[in-house]
Write a protein that holds these residues in place. Structure first.
Motif, PDB file in Angstrom:
ATOM      1  N   CYS A 165       1.162  -1.373  -0.233  1.00  0.00           N
ATOM      2  CA  CYS A 165       0.311   0.134   0.137  1.00  0.00           C
ATOM      3  C   CYS A 165       1.072   1.397   0.311  1.00  0.00           C
ATOM      4  N   GLY A 166       1.967   1.000   0.106  1.00  0.00           N
ATOM      5  CA  GLY A 166       2.325   2.311   0.601  1.00  0.00           C
ATOM      6  C   GLY A 166       3.493   2.703   1.220  1.00  0.00           C
ATOM      7  N   GLY A 167       2.969   3.163   2.526  1.00  0.00           N
ATOM      8  CA  GLY A 167       2.960   3.420   3.714  1.00  0.00           C
ATOM      9  C   GLY A 167       3.714   2.071   4.578  1.00  0.00           C
ATOM     10  N   ARG A 168       4.655   2.009   5.678  1.00  0.00           N
ATOM     11  CA  ARG A 168       4.858   1.629   6.394  1.00  0.00           C
ATOM     12  C   ARG A 168       3.516   1.270   7.478  1.00  0.00           C
ATOM     13  N   VAL A 169       3.768   0.127   7.862  1.00  0.00           N
ATOM     14  CA  VAL A 169       2.585  -0.499   9.167  1.00  0.00           C
ATOM     15  C   VAL A 169       2.722   0.814  10.513  1.00  0.00           C
ATOM     16  N   GLY A 170       1.882   1.472  10.578  1.00  0.00           N
ATOM     17  CA  GLY A 170       1.962   1.632  12.135  1.00  0.00           C
ATOM     18  C   GLY A 170       2.890   3.302  11.600  1.00  0.00           C
ATOM     19  N   SER A 171       3.312   3.643  10.950  1.00  0.00           N
ATOM     20  CA  SER A 171       3.834   5.406  10.943  1.00  0.00           C
ATOM     21  C   SER A 171       2.289   6.038  10.521  1.00  0.00           C
ATOM     22  N   SER A 178     -12.390  -3.447  16.830  1.00  0.00           N
ATOM     23  CA  SER A 178     -13.214  -3.339  15.983  1.00  0.00           C
ATOM     24  C   SER A 178     -14.045  -1.954  15.834  1.00  0.00           C
ATOM     25  N   LEU A 179     -13.508  -1.459  14.477  1.00  0.00           N
ATOM     26  CA  LEU A 179     -14.100  -0.301  14.132  1.00  0.00           C
ATOM     27  C   LEU A 179     -15.299   0.044  13.275  1.00  0.00           C
ATOM     28  N   LYS A 180     -16.138   0.619  13.879  1.00  0.00           N
ATOM     29  CA  LYS A 180     -17.320   0.987  12.837  1.00  0.00           C
ATOM     30  C   LYS A 180     -16.659   2.085  12.231  1.00  0.00           C
ATOM     31  N   PHE A 181     -17.000   2.317  10.888  1.00  0.00           N
ATOM     32  CA  PHE A 181     -16.550   3.476   9.870  1.00  0.00           C
ATOM     33  C   PHE A 181     -17.207   4.131   9.768  1.00  0.00           C
ATOM     34  N   LYS A 182     -17.404   5.118   8.421  1.00  0.00           N
ATOM     35  CA  LYS A 182     -17.648   5.830   7.400  1.00  0.00           C
ATOM     36  C   LYS A 182     -16.520   6.101   6.115  1.00  0.00           C
ATOM     37  N   GLN A 184     -12.247  10.141  14.931  1.00  0.00           N
ATOM     38  CA  GLN A 184     -10.675  10.114  14.398  1.00  0.00           C
ATOM     39  C   GLN A 184     -11.004   9.561  13.092  1.00  0.00           C
ATOM     40  N   ARG A 185      -9.264  10.060  12.238  1.00  0.00           N
ATOM     41  CA  ARG A 185      -9.188   8.938  11.187  1.00  0.00           C
ATOM     42  C   ARG A 185      -8.583   8.074  11.148  1.00  0.00           C
ATOM     43  N   TRP A 186      -9.135   7.227  10.311  1.00  0.00           N
ATOM     44  CA  TRP A 186      -8.426   5.679  10.060  1.00  0.00           C
ATOM     45  C   TRP A 186      -7.255   5.431   8.578  1.00  0.00           C
ATOM     46  N   LYS A 187      -6.264   5.114   9.188  1.00  0.00           N
ATOM     47  CA  LYS A 187      -5.902   4.584   7.386  1.00  0.00           C
ATOM     48  C   LYS A 187      -5.398   3.593   7.187  1.00  0.00           C
ATOM     49  N   VAL A 188      -6.094   3.101   5.977  1.00  0.00           N
ATOM     50  CA  VAL A 188      -6.178   1.278   5.741  1.00  0.00           C
ATOM     51  C   VAL A 188      -4.896   1.112   5.551  1.00  0.00           C
ATOM     52  N   VAL A 189      -3.961   0.059   5.640  1.00  0.00           N
ATOM     53  CA  VAL A 189      -2.291  -0.562   4.991  1.00  0.00           C
ATOM     54  C   VAL A 189      -2.519  -1.598   5.214  1.00  0.00           C
ATOM     55  N   ALA A 190      -2.989  -2.629   5.514  1.00  0.00           N
ATOM     56  CA  ALA A 190      -3.356  -3.498   5.234  1.00  0.00           C
ATOM     57  C   ALA A 190      -2.952  -3.539   3.886  1.00  0.00           C
ATOM     58  N   ASP A 191      -1.841  -4.948   3.460  1.00  0.00           N
ATOM     59  CA  ASP A 191      -1.936  -5.205   1.985  1.00  0.00           C
ATOM     60  C   ASP A 191      -1.441  -6.804   1.831  1.00  0.00           C
ATOM     61  N   GLY A 192      -2.064  -7.696   1.969  1.00  0.00           N
ATOM     62  CA  GLY A 192      -2.101  -8.627   2.136  1.00  0.00           C
ATOM     63  C   GLY A 192      -3.266  -8.980   0.789  1.00  0.00           C
ATOM     64  N   PRO A 193      -3.028 -10.571   1.145  1.00  0.00           N
ATOM     65  CA  PRO A 193      -4.039 -11.230  -0.402  1.00  0.00           C
ATOM     66  C   PRO A 193      -5.323 -10.128  -1.423  1.00  0.00           C
ATOM     67  N   LEU A 194      -6.478  -9.680   0.318  1.00  0.00           N
ATOM     68  CA  LEU A 194      -6.917  -8.857  -0.450  1.00  0.00           C
ATOM     69  C   LEU A 194      -6.940  -7.522  -1.034  1.00  0.00           C
ATOM     70  N   HIS A 195      -5.870  -7.409  -0.867  1.00  0.00           N
ATOM     71  CA  HIS A 195      -5.052  -5.404  -0.867  1.00  0.00           C
ATOM     72  C   HIS A 195      -6.073  -4.845  -0.061  1.00  0.00           C
ATOM     73  N   GLN A 228      -0.412  -8.028  12.685  1.00  0.00           N
ATOM     74  CA  GLN A 228       0.282  -6.288  12.325  1.00  0.00           C
ATOM     75  C   GLN A 228      -1.246  -5.727  11.895  1.00  0.00           C
ATOM     76  N   ASP A 229      -1.143  -4.371  11.963  1.00  0.00           N
ATOM     77  CA  ASP A 229      -1.886  -3.284  12.125  1.00  0.00           C
ATOM     78  C   ASP A 229      -2.741  -3.529  11.142  1.00  0.00           C
ATOM     79  N   LEU A 230      -4.020  -3.741  10.538  1.00  0.00           N
ATOM     80  CA  LEU A 230      -4.582  -3.211   9.722  1.00  0.00           C
ATOM     81  C   LEU A 230      -4.952  -1.950   9.103  1.00  0.00           C
ATOM     82  N   LEU A 231      -5.265  -0.646  10.079  1.00  0.00           N
ATOM     83  CA  LEU A 231      -5.166   0.175  10.223  1.00  0.00           C
ATOM     84  C   LEU A 231      -4.492   1.264  11.302  1.00  0.00           C
ATOM     85  N   VAL A 232      -4.341   1.951  10.714  1.00  0.00           N
ATOM     86  CA  VAL A 232      -4.265   3.212  11.783  1.00  0.00           C
ATOM     87  C   VAL A 232      -3.801   4.454  11.503  1.00  0.00           C
ATOM     88  N   LYS A 233      -3.612   5.415  12.389  1.00  0.00           N
ATOM     89  CA  LYS A 233      -4.360   6.460  13.385  1.00  0.00           C
ATOM     90  C   LYS A 233      -4.271   7.007  12.001  1.00  0.00           C
TER      91      LYS A 233
END
Length: 135
Positions: free
Chosen positions: A1-7, A63-67, A18-29, A86-91
């Protein structure tokens, strides 16, 4: 995904939760999205892709409920913020409200101070025609 996990990531966003960004880059991308908080809840057909930014509506036991704010995928739902390895989302970090307010006040104060100095008694300033100085 281009970013370091947890950065930390900086984003320009409107005031809100609070905003979160998806950083998981496994088989599902990205991450799987559930309809409800329970892990047995049905999944949406499409994942929330790596790089998507979401706003926190609720956070319960990892578990995060999101928009969704950017990217594609479900507009809202529930995701896990971390799996076992691993982290799947980071703040997402945003400029603080205090810092924003300080800049706004400074931006307003500077022109006012300059304007007052232009009209101070005894201050030399150019005439409206700009050809001679008025003292």
């Amino acid at each position: 995904c281009g970013g370091r996990v947890g950065s930390p990531t900086t984003a320009r966003v409107a005031m809100g939760g609070q905003r979160w960004k998806v950083v998981a880059d496994g088989p599902l991308h990205g991450v799987q999205v559930r309809h409800r908080k329970e892990s047995s809840s049905p999944l949406f057909a499409d994942p929330l892709p790596c790089g998507a930014v979401v706003e926190e509506v609720d956070l319960v036991d990892g578990s995060l409920k999101f928009k969704r704010l950017s990217g594609v995928g479900p507009v809202s739902g529930w995701v896990s913020i971390r799996d076992t390895s691993q982290d799947l989302l980071v703040k997402v970090t945003t400029p603080s409200r205090t810092a924003k307010a300080g800049r706004s006040q400074a931006a307003v104060a500077e022109p006012a101070q300059a304007h007052a100095a232009d009209h101070a008694v005894g201050a030399a300033r150019p005439s409206p025609a700009g050809k001679r100085w008025i003292v």
